[in-house]
Motif scaffolding. Structure first.
Motif, PDB file in Angstrom:
ATOM      1  N   PRO A  74       3.212   2.315   4.398  1.00  0.00           N
ATOM      2  CA  PRO A  74       3.273   2.423   5.856  1.00  0.00           C
ATOM      3  C   PRO A  74       1.976   2.185   6.624  1.00  0.00           C
ATOM      4  O   PRO A  74       2.015   1.912   7.822  1.00  0.00           O
ATOM      5  N   THR A  75       0.811   2.279   5.971  1.00  0.00           N
ATOM      6  CA  THR A  75      -0.425   2.327   6.750  1.00  0.00           C
ATOM      7  C   THR A  75      -1.068   0.958   6.959  1.00  0.00           C
ATOM      8  O   THR A  75      -1.487   0.638   8.088  1.00  0.00           O
ATOM      9  N   ALA A  76      -1.142   0.154   5.918  1.00  0.00           N
ATOM     10  CA  ALA A  76      -1.854  -1.128   6.028  1.00  0.00           C
ATOM     11  C   ALA A  76      -1.118  -2.056   7.004  1.00  0.00           C
ATOM     12  O   ALA A  76      -0.055  -2.587   6.695  1.00  0.00           O
ATOM     13  N   VAL A  77      -1.707  -2.268   8.160  1.00  0.00           N
ATOM     14  CA  VAL A  77      -1.054  -3.088   9.187  1.00  0.00           C
ATOM     15  C   VAL A  77      -1.096  -4.571   8.804  1.00  0.00           C
ATOM     16  O   VAL A  77      -0.339  -5.389   9.326  1.00  0.00           O
ATOM     17  N   SER A  78      -1.946  -4.893   7.847  1.00  0.00           N
ATOM     18  CA  SER A  78      -1.990  -6.263   7.331  1.00  0.00           C
ATOM     19  C   SER A  78      -0.637  -6.678   6.785  1.00  0.00           C
ATOM     20  O   SER A  78      -0.288  -7.859   6.799  1.00  0.00           O
ATOM     21  N   LEU A  79       0.145  -5.712   6.329  1.00  0.00           N
ATOM     22  CA  LEU A  79       1.444  -6.012   5.718  1.00  0.00           C
ATOM     23  C   LEU A  79       2.449  -6.511   6.772  1.00  0.00           C
ATOM     24  O   LEU A  79       2.939  -7.643   6.653  1.00  0.00           O
ATOM     25  N   PRO A  80       2.771  -5.725   7.820  1.00  0.00           N
ATOM     26  CA  PRO A  80       3.670  -6.273   8.839  1.00  0.00           C
ATOM     27  C   PRO A  80       3.106  -7.504   9.539  1.00  0.00           C
ATOM     28  O   PRO A  80       3.848  -8.424   9.880  1.00  0.00           O
ATOM     29  N   ASN A  81       1.790  -7.537   9.739  1.00  0.00           N
ATOM     30  CA  ASN A  81       1.193  -8.725  10.383  1.00  0.00           C
ATOM     31  C   ASN A  81       1.412  -9.974   9.530  1.00  0.00           C
ATOM     32  O   ASN A  81       1.783 -11.033  10.035  1.00  0.00           O
ATOM     33  N   PRO A 245      -1.527  -4.726  16.632  1.00  0.00           N
ATOM     34  CA  PRO A 245      -1.037  -5.025  17.987  1.00  0.00           C
ATOM     35  C   PRO A 245      -0.142  -3.927  18.546  1.00  0.00           C
ATOM     36  O   PRO A 245      -0.141  -3.678  19.737  1.00  0.00           O
ATOM     37  N   LYS A 246       0.595  -3.261  17.669  1.00  0.00           N
ATOM     38  CA  LYS A 246       1.540  -2.251  18.185  1.00  0.00           C
ATOM     39  C   LYS A 246       0.844  -1.053  18.819  1.00  0.00           C
ATOM     40  O   LYS A 246       1.442  -0.318  19.595  1.00  0.00           O
ATOM     41  N   THR A 247      -0.441  -0.865  18.499  1.00  0.00           N
ATOM     42  CA  THR A 247      -1.144   0.264  19.104  1.00  0.00           C
ATOM     43  C   THR A 247      -1.393   0.013  20.595  1.00  0.00           C
ATOM     44  O   THR A 247      -1.674   0.950  21.340  1.00  0.00           O
ATOM     45  N   ILE A 248      -1.244  -1.248  21.031  1.00  0.00           N
ATOM     46  CA  ILE A 248      -1.334  -1.529  22.475  1.00  0.00           C
ATOM     47  C   ILE A 248      -0.184  -0.839  23.206  1.00  0.00           C
ATOM     48  O   ILE A 248      -0.317  -0.405  24.343  1.00  0.00           O
ATOM     49  N   GLN A 249       0.945  -0.745  22.533  1.00  0.00           N
ATOM     50  CA  GLN A 249       2.113  -0.110  23.146  1.00  0.00           C
ATOM     51  C   GLN A 249       2.114   1.402  22.960  1.00  0.00           C
ATOM     52  O   GLN A 249       3.105   2.064  23.245  1.00  0.00           O
ATOM     53  N   GLY A 250       1.026   1.917  22.427  1.00  0.00           N
ATOM     54  CA  GLY A 250       0.938   3.370  22.266  1.00  0.00           C
ATOM     55  C   GLY A 250       1.359   3.851  20.894  1.00  0.00           C
ATOM     56  O   GLY A 250       1.278   5.044  20.605  1.00  0.00           O
ATOM     57  N   ASP A 251       1.836   2.948  20.044  1.00  0.00           N
ATOM     58  CA  ASP A 251       2.248   3.368  18.702  1.00  0.00           C
ATOM     59  C   ASP A 251       1.041   3.892  17.921  1.00  0.00           C
ATOM     60  O   ASP A 251      -0.069   3.404  18.089  1.00  0.00           O
ATOM     61  N   MET A 252       1.291   4.861  17.068  1.00  0.00           N
ATOM     62  CA  MET A 252       0.238   5.387  16.193  1.00  0.00           C
ATOM     63  C   MET A 252       0.379   4.717  14.829  1.00  0.00           C
ATOM     64  O   MET A 252       1.440   4.196  14.493  1.00  0.00           O
ATOM     65  N   ILE A 253      -0.680   4.755  14.047  1.00  0.00           N
ATOM     66  CA  ILE A 253      -0.596   4.257  12.664  1.00  0.00           C
ATOM     67  C   ILE A 253      -0.092   5.412  11.788  1.00  0.00           C
ATOM     68  O   ILE A 253      -0.634   6.512  11.854  1.00  0.00           O
ATOM     69  N   ASP A 254       0.927   5.140  10.991  1.00  0.00           N
ATOM     70  CA  ASP A 254       1.430   6.166  10.059  1.00  0.00           C
ATOM     71  C   ASP A 254       0.424   6.366   8.939  1.00  0.00           C
ATOM     72  O   ASP A 254      -0.010   5.392   8.326  1.00  0.00           O
ATOM     73  N   ILE A 255       0.078   7.596   8.687  1.00  0.00           N
ATOM     74  CA  ILE A 255      -0.817   7.862   7.555  1.00  0.00           C
ATOM     75  C   ILE A 255       0.043   8.219   6.339  1.00  0.00           C
ATOM     76  O   ILE A 255       0.796   9.193   6.362  1.00  0.00           O
ATOM     77  N   GLU A 256      -0.090   7.394   5.320  1.00  0.00           N
ATOM     78  CA  GLU A 256       0.731   7.566   4.119  1.00  0.00           C
ATOM     79  C   GLU A 256       0.384   8.876   3.404  1.00  0.00           C
ATOM     80  O   GLU A 256      -0.780   9.166   3.157  1.00  0.00           O
ATOM     81  N   GLU A 257       1.426   9.640   3.088  1.00  0.00           N
ATOM     82  CA  GLU A 257       1.244  10.854   2.277  1.00  0.00           C
ATOM     83  C   GLU A 257       1.781  10.533   0.896  1.00  0.00           C
ATOM     84  O   GLU A 257       2.930  10.114   0.756  1.00  0.00           O
ATOM     85  N   ARG A 258       0.961  10.709  -0.123  1.00  0.00           N
ATOM     86  CA  ARG A 258       1.396  10.343  -1.459  1.00  0.00           C
ATOM     87  C   ARG A 258       1.715  11.586  -2.304  1.00  0.00           C
ATOM     88  O   ARG A 258       1.529  12.719  -1.868  1.00  0.00           O
ATOM     89  N   SER A 259       2.210  11.336  -3.493  1.00  0.00           N
ATOM     90  CA  SER A 259       2.722  12.411  -4.345  1.00  0.00           C
ATOM     91  C   SER A 259       1.636  13.426  -4.739  1.00  0.00           C
ATOM     92  O   SER A 259       0.509  13.039  -5.062  1.00  0.00           O
ATOM     93  N   PRO A 260       2.004  14.729  -4.795  1.00  0.00           N
ATOM     94  CA  PRO A 260       1.072  15.763  -5.276  1.00  0.00           C
ATOM     95  C   PRO A 260       0.603  15.469  -6.693  1.00  0.00           C
ATOM     96  O   PRO A 260      -0.497  15.847  -7.086  1.00  0.00           O
ATOM     97  N   GLU A 261       1.436  14.774  -7.461  1.00  0.00           N
ATOM     98  CA  GLU A 261       1.075  14.490  -8.862  1.00  0.00           C
ATOM     99  C   GLU A 261      -0.175  13.630  -8.997  1.00  0.00           C
ATOM    100  O   GLU A 261      -0.799  13.590 -10.051  1.00  0.00           O
ATOM    101  N   GLU A 262      -0.545  12.941  -7.929  1.00  0.00           N
ATOM    102  CA  GLU A 262      -1.797  12.172  -7.986  1.00  0.00           C
ATOM    103  C   GLU A 262      -3.005  13.110  -7.989  1.00  0.00           C
ATOM    104  O   GLU A 262      -4.094  12.738  -8.391  1.00  0.00           O
ATOM    105  N   VAL A 263      -2.772  14.346  -7.506  1.00  0.00           N
ATOM    106  CA  VAL A 263      -3.889  15.284  -7.331  1.00  0.00           C
ATOM    107  C   VAL A 263      -3.936  16.320  -8.450  1.00  0.00           C
ATOM    108  O   VAL A 263      -5.002  16.666  -8.946  1.00  0.00           O
ATOM    109  N   ILE A 264      -2.759  16.811  -8.851  1.00  0.00           N
ATOM    110  CA  ILE A 264      -2.707  17.892  -9.849  1.00  0.00           C
ATOM    111  C   ILE A 264      -1.458  17.710 -10.708  1.00  0.00           C
ATOM    112  O   ILE A 264      -0.414  17.274 -10.207  1.00  0.00           O
ATOM    113  N   ASP A 265      -1.582  18.060 -11.954  1.00  0.00           N
ATOM    114  CA  ASP A 265      -0.453  17.971 -12.883  1.00  0.00           C
ATOM    115  C   ASP A 265       0.721  18.816 -12.362  1.00  0.00           C
ATOM    116  O   ASP A 265       0.528  19.968 -11.966  1.00  0.00           O
TER     117      ASP A 265
END
Ligand SMILES: O=C(COP(=O)(O)O)[C@H](O)[C@H](O)COP(=O)(O)O
Length: 321
Positions: A74-81, A245-265
């Motif tokens: 969701p975060t990298a705007v390069s993808l939709p662009n 570009p979408k931030t011109i319309q007031g949209d925010m960038i979604d900050i991706e939340e990833r799995s807890p398993e990346e941090v702790i077993d």
């Protein structure tokens, strides 16, 4: 069974595109630039396999494929662009639309490659002989600047953060080592302690908003704070297709939340019912902490984000889904 594997049954002709989507989702393909290139190439290859003859059906299939790619991260705007730059066409016949999309993808991929080189040349001018550079995570754009400066004969060294939890810093130190660049690996929490030895901080970007804020790997804003406190420059290296570009319309960038398993077993976590894990993959650095954004069309202060979006992406992008 994950979403993409389920879709395999429904869209057999989409298999390759679904494989790419899965690789982006699981971060086998990662980094905002690489994600964009992979998505553009996947869409191009898929379009070659679409069998419908009616333009409406063709457009529907392209949109469907585009959405699958866009939803992977969701975060990298390069993808939709990148997807938007690839899929847009004005044709009324399927064959023409297909040709246009193929041309778009090839142009995007060529320009993305050239951009890396160009940013390297522009950014390297900001690096001086003897400089110590701090970088975070693994950014091909940031590395292009660092390696270009080194290849120009500048005697530089790098302090690279580990970048928990996925440790992309280990990819960075491997690349720097392969170039022969003297490199020191530090844990993320050593950033402020080591800042006194640094001349310039160089990072990449997943997105740049209309107010010039930088969205990049979590921890970037801590680097920026420490650099600001120590009066060290922070350069962001980002292709124009990483501006949102979408931030011109007031949209925010979604900050991706990833799995807890990346941090702790997960077994250890299961034994601690009062503990939860928060694992944001990115954070936001306000414009005032950024000295310059190095793009393939020049070096700009972050306050010029509006001009970049208007001149290099265009208004039609603000309507993107
Ligand atoms: O934050 C990351 C990678 O995050 P992740 O590993 O979660 O994808 C990189 O700094 C930017 O994507 C820029 O990279 P590049 O300059 O290569 O586009």
């Amino acid at each position: 069974m994950n979403t993409y594997k389920c879709l395999h049954f429904k869209y057999i002709d989409m298999q390759q595109l679904l494989d790419t989507a899965e690789k982006i989702r699981t971060m086998e393909i990662r980094g905002a630039g690489r994600i964009a290139e992979a998505a553009s190439a996947a869409l191009r290859d898929y379009v070659l396999r679409i069998k419908v003859t009616n333009i409406k059906d063709f457009n529907k299939k392209v949109d469907e494929a585009a959405n699958i790619l866009i939803q992977t991260r969701p975060t990298a705007v390069s993808l939709p662009n990148a997807v938007q730059l690839t899929k847009r066409h004005t044709a009324t016949e399927v064959s023409e639309a297909r040709e246009e999309i193929l041309r778009n993808a090839d142009r995007f991929l060529e320009q993305a490659g050239q951009a890396l080189e160009k940013m390297g040349e522009i950014g390297a001018k900001r690096i001086h002989d003897g400089d110590v550079i701090m970088t975070h995570c693994n950014s091909h754009a940031a590395l292009s600047v660092i390696t270009t400066a080194f290849e120009q004969g500048k005697d530089i060294s790098v302090i690279a953060t580990e970048s928990r939890p996925r440790r992309q810093g280990l990819i960075t130190i491997k690349e720097l080592n392969d170039h022969g660049i003297p490199t020191t690996l530090i844990v993320d929490s050593a950033v402020r302690y080591c800042m006194k030895d640094v001349d310039t901080v160089i990072v990449g970007a997943d997105a740049i908003t209309i107010n010039g804020a930088l969205v990049n790997k979590v921890g970037t804003s801590q680097l920026a704070l420490a650099a600001n406190e120590a009066r060290k420059n922070l350069l962001c290296v980002a292709e124009t297709f990483k501006f949102s570009p979408k931030t011109i319309q007031g949209d925010m960038i979604d900050i991706e939340e990833r799995s807890p398993e990346e941090v702790i077993d997960s077994d250890i976590l299961a034994g601690m019912p009062n503990v939860k894990v928060k694992n944001p993959a990115f954070d936001i650095t306000p414009a005032e902490y950024i000295d310059m954004i190095i793009t393939e069309v020049g070096a700009f202060p972050p306050q010029m984000a509006y001009t970049i979006i208007k001149e290099h992406l265009g208004w039609e992008f603000t309507k993107m889904g």
